[in-house]
Design a protein around this motif. Sequence first.
Motif, PDB file in Angstrom:
ATOM      1  N   MET A 590       0.845  -1.182   0.000  1.00  0.00           N
ATOM      2  CA  MET A 590       0.000   0.000   0.000  1.00  0.00           C
ATOM      3  C   MET A 590       0.886   1.240   0.000  1.00  0.00           C
ATOM      4  O   MET A 590       1.776   1.385   0.840  1.00  0.00           O
ATOM      5  CB  MET A 590      -0.913   0.012   1.219  1.00  0.00           C
ATOM      6  CG  MET A 590      -1.885  -1.159   1.276  1.00  0.00           C
ATOM      7  SD  MET A 590      -3.020  -1.247  -0.160  1.00  0.00           S
ATOM      8  CE  MET A 590      -4.024   0.223   0.122  1.00  0.00           C
ATOM      9  N   GLN A 591       0.659   2.116  -0.972  1.00  0.00           N
ATOM     10  CA  GLN A 591       1.390   3.375  -1.066  1.00  0.00           C
ATOM     11  C   GLN A 591       0.398   4.514  -1.203  1.00  0.00           C
ATOM     12  O   GLN A 591      -0.394   4.551  -2.148  1.00  0.00           O
ATOM     13  CB  GLN A 591       2.347   3.355  -2.267  1.00  0.00           C
ATOM     14  CG  GLN A 591       3.458   2.322  -2.168  1.00  0.00           C
ATOM     15  CD  GLN A 591       4.377   2.321  -3.381  1.00  0.00           C
ATOM     16  OE1 GLN A 591       4.217   3.120  -4.303  1.00  0.00           O
ATOM     17  NE2 GLN A 591       5.350   1.415  -3.392  1.00  0.00           N
ATOM     18  N   LYS A 592       0.412   5.414  -0.205  1.00  0.00           N
ATOM     19  CA  LYS A 592      -0.518   6.551  -0.167  1.00  0.00           C
ATOM     20  C   LYS A 592      -1.959   6.087  -0.259  1.00  0.00           C
ATOM     21  O   LYS A 592      -2.796   6.685  -0.954  1.00  0.00           O
ATOM     22  CB  LYS A 592      -0.194   7.538  -1.294  1.00  0.00           C
ATOM     23  CG  LYS A 592       1.186   8.159  -1.188  1.00  0.00           C
ATOM     24  CD  LYS A 592       1.454   9.130  -2.337  1.00  0.00           C
ATOM     25  CE  LYS A 592       2.850   9.742  -2.221  1.00  0.00           C
ATOM     26  NZ  LYS A 592       3.138  10.696  -3.327  1.00  0.00           N
ATOM     27  N   GLY A 593      -2.230   4.990   0.415  1.00  0.00           N
ATOM     28  CA  GLY A 593      -3.592   4.472   0.482  1.00  0.00           C
ATOM     29  C   GLY A 593      -4.044   3.689  -0.725  1.00  0.00           C
ATOM     30  O   GLY A 593      -5.203   3.267  -0.794  1.00  0.00           O
ATOM     31  N   LYS A 594      -3.146   3.453  -1.689  1.00  0.00           N
ATOM     32  CA  LYS A 594      -3.511   2.720  -2.901  1.00  0.00           C
ATOM     33  C   LYS A 594      -2.645   1.472  -3.029  1.00  0.00           C
ATOM     34  O   LYS A 594      -1.460   1.495  -2.705  1.00  0.00           O
ATOM     35  CB  LYS A 594      -3.331   3.595  -4.141  1.00  0.00           C
ATOM     36  CG  LYS A 594      -4.289   4.777  -4.198  1.00  0.00           C
ATOM     37  CD  LYS A 594      -4.067   5.578  -5.477  1.00  0.00           C
ATOM     38  CE  LYS A 594      -5.038   6.751  -5.562  1.00  0.00           C
ATOM     39  NZ  LYS A 594      -4.821   7.549  -6.797  1.00  0.00           N
ATOM     40  N   PRO A 595      -3.235   0.374  -3.523  1.00  0.00           N
ATOM     41  CA  PRO A 595      -2.442  -0.847  -3.703  1.00  0.00           C
ATOM     42  C   PRO A 595      -1.537  -0.748  -4.922  1.00  0.00           C
ATOM     43  O   PRO A 595      -1.970  -0.311  -5.992  1.00  0.00           O
ATOM     44  CB  PRO A 595      -3.518  -1.927  -3.904  1.00  0.00           C
ATOM     45  CG  PRO A 595      -4.686  -1.192  -4.478  1.00  0.00           C
ATOM     46  CD  PRO A 595      -4.648   0.191  -3.883  1.00  0.00           C
ATOM     47  N   VAL A 596      -0.292  -1.164  -4.767  1.00  0.00           N
ATOM     48  CA  VAL A 596       0.678  -1.133  -5.865  1.00  0.00           C
ATOM     49  C   VAL A 596       1.300  -2.520  -6.002  1.00  0.00           C
ATOM     50  O   VAL A 596       1.850  -3.060  -5.035  1.00  0.00           O
ATOM     51  CB  VAL A 596       1.780  -0.082  -5.614  1.00  0.00           C
ATOM     52  CG1 VAL A 596       2.817  -0.122  -6.737  1.00  0.00           C
ATOM     53  CG2 VAL A 596       1.176   1.312  -5.503  1.00  0.00           C
ATOM     54  N   LEU A 597       1.199  -3.085  -7.191  1.00  0.00           N
ATOM     55  CA  LEU A 597       1.820  -4.372  -7.474  1.00  0.00           C
ATOM     56  C   LEU A 597       3.307  -4.144  -7.706  1.00  0.00           C
ATOM     57  O   LEU A 597       3.697  -3.457  -8.652  1.00  0.00           O
ATOM     58  CB  LEU A 597       1.179  -5.012  -8.712  1.00  0.00           C
ATOM     59  CG  LEU A 597       1.746  -6.356  -9.165  1.00  0.00           C
ATOM     60  CD1 LEU A 597       1.459  -7.441  -8.139  1.00  0.00           C
ATOM     61  CD2 LEU A 597       1.173  -6.742 -10.525  1.00  0.00           C
ATOM     62  N   THR A 598       4.147  -4.707  -6.856  1.00  0.00           N
ATOM     63  CA  THR A 598       5.579  -4.433  -6.927  1.00  0.00           C
ATOM     64  C   THR A 598       6.399  -5.565  -7.546  1.00  0.00           C
ATOM     65  O   THR A 598       7.457  -5.315  -8.121  1.00  0.00           O
ATOM     66  CB  THR A 598       6.132  -4.139  -5.528  1.00  0.00           C
ATOM     67  OG1 THR A 598       5.853  -5.254  -4.665  1.00  0.00           O
ATOM     68  CG2 THR A 598       5.511  -2.873  -4.957  1.00  0.00           C
ATOM     69  N   LYS A 599       5.915  -6.814  -7.414  1.00  0.00           N
ATOM     70  CA  LYS A 599       6.740  -7.919  -7.902  1.00  0.00           C
ATOM     71  C   LYS A 599       5.902  -9.161  -8.137  1.00  0.00           C
ATOM     72  O   LYS A 599       4.899  -9.392  -7.456  1.00  0.00           O
ATOM     73  CB  LYS A 599       7.858  -8.233  -6.900  1.00  0.00           C
ATOM     74  CG  LYS A 599       8.901  -9.228  -7.401  1.00  0.00           C
ATOM     75  CD  LYS A 599      10.139  -9.249  -6.506  1.00  0.00           C
ATOM     76  CE  LYS A 599      11.218 -10.168  -7.063  1.00  0.00           C
ATOM     77  NZ  LYS A 599      12.474 -10.100  -6.290  1.00  0.00           N
ATOM     78  N   ILE A 600       6.330  -9.953  -9.108  1.00  0.00           N
ATOM     79  CA  ILE A 600       5.744 -11.270  -9.349  1.00  0.00           C
ATOM     80  C   ILE A 600       6.877 -12.285  -9.437  1.00  0.00           C
ATOM     81  O   ILE A 600       7.835 -12.104 -10.202  1.00  0.00           O
ATOM     82  CB  ILE A 600       4.908 -11.309 -10.640  1.00  0.00           C
ATOM     83  CG1 ILE A 600       3.700 -10.378 -10.528  1.00  0.00           C
ATOM     84  CG2 ILE A 600       4.445 -12.738 -10.943  1.00  0.00           C
ATOM     85  CD1 ILE A 600       2.864 -10.293 -11.797  1.00  0.00           C
TER      86      ILE A 600
END
Length: 714
Positions: A590-600
């Motif tokens: 979670m970044q600034k209240g939003k979900p961020v996909l960082t890695k697979i």
Amino acid sequence: MSTLPNPSRRNFLKLAIATSGGLFLGFNWNTASADTQAILTEGTLAGAIDFNSYLSIAPNGIVTIFSPNPEVGQGIKTAFPMIVAEELDVDWKNVNVMQAPLDTQKFERQVAGGSGSIRHSWQRLRKAGATARQMLLEAGAKQWKVPVAECKTEKGMVIHNTSGRKLSYGELASEAAKLSVPSDVKLKEVKDFQLIGQVAKNVDNPKILIGQPLYGIDFYREGMLFAMIKRPSAFGLKLKSVDSTAAKSMSGITDVVTFKNNVAVVGKSTWQVKKAIDSLKIEYEKESDLESTTDHNRIFEELLNSTNTTVRRKDGDVEMAFKNAAKVIKSEYQCPFISHSPLEPMNFFAHVKPDSVELIGSTQTPEAARNETAKLLNIAPEKVSVEMTRMGGGFGRRLKTDYVLEAVEVSNLVKAPVKVIWTREDDMTGGSYRPAVRYRFEAALDKQGNLVGYKLRGVGMNSGNCTREDNFPSGAVENLLIDTVEHKSPITTGPWRAPITNFLAFAEQAFLDEVASAAKKDPVQFRLELLDKAKKSPTGAIKYDIDRMKSVILLVVEKSGWGKKKGVSQGFSVYFSHFSYVAQVGEVVMQKGKPVLTKIYAAADCGVVINKSGARQQIMGGIVDGLGHAMYANLTFKDGAPQQSNFNTYRLIRMNEIPEVEVHFVENTIDPTGLGEPALPPTGAAVANALFKATGKRLRNQPFAEQEGMKGVS
């Protein structure tokens, strides 16, 4: 010594094959070596000896390996020759790769589809290389008058072990080709491979990097005409009338012809033809009910409740299992139609002559193109030649031959060589789409949280069987029912990368996470328990390899640190398709209240890996493809007309939206299985399950970005 000309048809080099007296037509393909800029030259093949359908050896030691299957970006044009070169025991730097034309006498399955090329040709390619190597060994032993057992090969040389004498393949080629072809040859052990399993750059890289002609859309022949085709503006319409007066009067336009439901404008340049086709005045009339191209939700709802289903698999007493269940979980998942959107739009060249037909271009199914052309013109297939170019994407779209036949129709009507070119709008609005599908799942749990009942009903639009009834968890559940309902829509559909499983895998794996949550079990452990159950006491047929599936699960769990990271929400998925196994873990923060996909993370078991570089790119490409379409792609219709016609309205993934991807392979000695498609299916669920952990929001429909609560997800 001059280099070959650009690959226009009139400049094709006719290469004499010494042993057959025949001719081979080929492009100016670059050397396989990543370390040299040398290209195939006339001198390179002068006096070359043709050992079999796959290879020839020139007196200077240069080995030419023919790759017979279409290259659509899956790396087959590099992988096939690597297999031959491994068994031939030749230095990869001395290998030239050439695209072979369609030849059903010399080759089998010249198709790019279903991730089946390597699996089908693995042994054939190895034997081709090993056979030539054995003949070269025998030729060397004969010249030295020593037993063959005293000789060995190494990087294109035959060596006498005792004396150390050496002869190059080029020096021995002529004599070797005169020997009887051995009926049985010994293949290398996997542990002895020196080229297979290493990193090799794509043989077309040099041309791609400098923009040399390579793709179908690059093809040009002096004197050919260009054609664009006006197709009905919506599905379910037919041509009523056409006024082409203005178009025919425009500069550069040679003809306007109609065939079937289409109007073709033919001229001397694409720009002239494009301006002329826009001036056509065309009227259409309804041919079928267009409501079925718009109100998909109503259709899905009606068919999901239909009693007219086709049972695909039934194990145990499903009704009793659900009646006695301690808990029942029920969910529905739906996906839209989506476009194939290859970077290179459809195009093809055809020249219909009085006694033959010449076809050149990008096709995944050259034999089908030939046969359909022969059928259309009522001629023998042998009168149709097909030469393949590299494809700028296909993803299943180029399995069809409609665009090929358009070129044939127009050439036949105007009596001239013609290249048909689709615009991006043509490609997106008049093409063949991934079918829209809805699935209804039901799961029955006992008091201990064990899965004792499972139901899946699939409703597809022109998709045939929209399930894979024998895939996991089939065999691991005592009471199971899988059935389907089919809806015939005027919207044309066709195979899209990883057909059916591209969405089914997401739905199945996301639903299994829902069931694991209801059972209060870790999602990974829940699946492992089911696999152990399937191995210990299977129900019905097991058509997947339990141990191989477990191997990718355990590998990705290890590499991702499953469940051990703070501040990171992880989602899991595993799938079996095209005879390969891929497990994935998606990570969201979670970044600034939003979900961020960082890695697979991805772990794959595709048997022996031919080219580590190409294999890794296939996995990464499949993941990006699966992620982008799950997140953003959506094609909608109004009164039979597609509402998105170009990339300004049809959303694809952007470079800054691609997360880090880490790929690992299970190492084994199993014969290679599919790799062009298997990494795509599990991606959607790995991401959706991670997003659920981060936000508490279940994603059951695609595209994710359009679902409630997902605005701004990246």
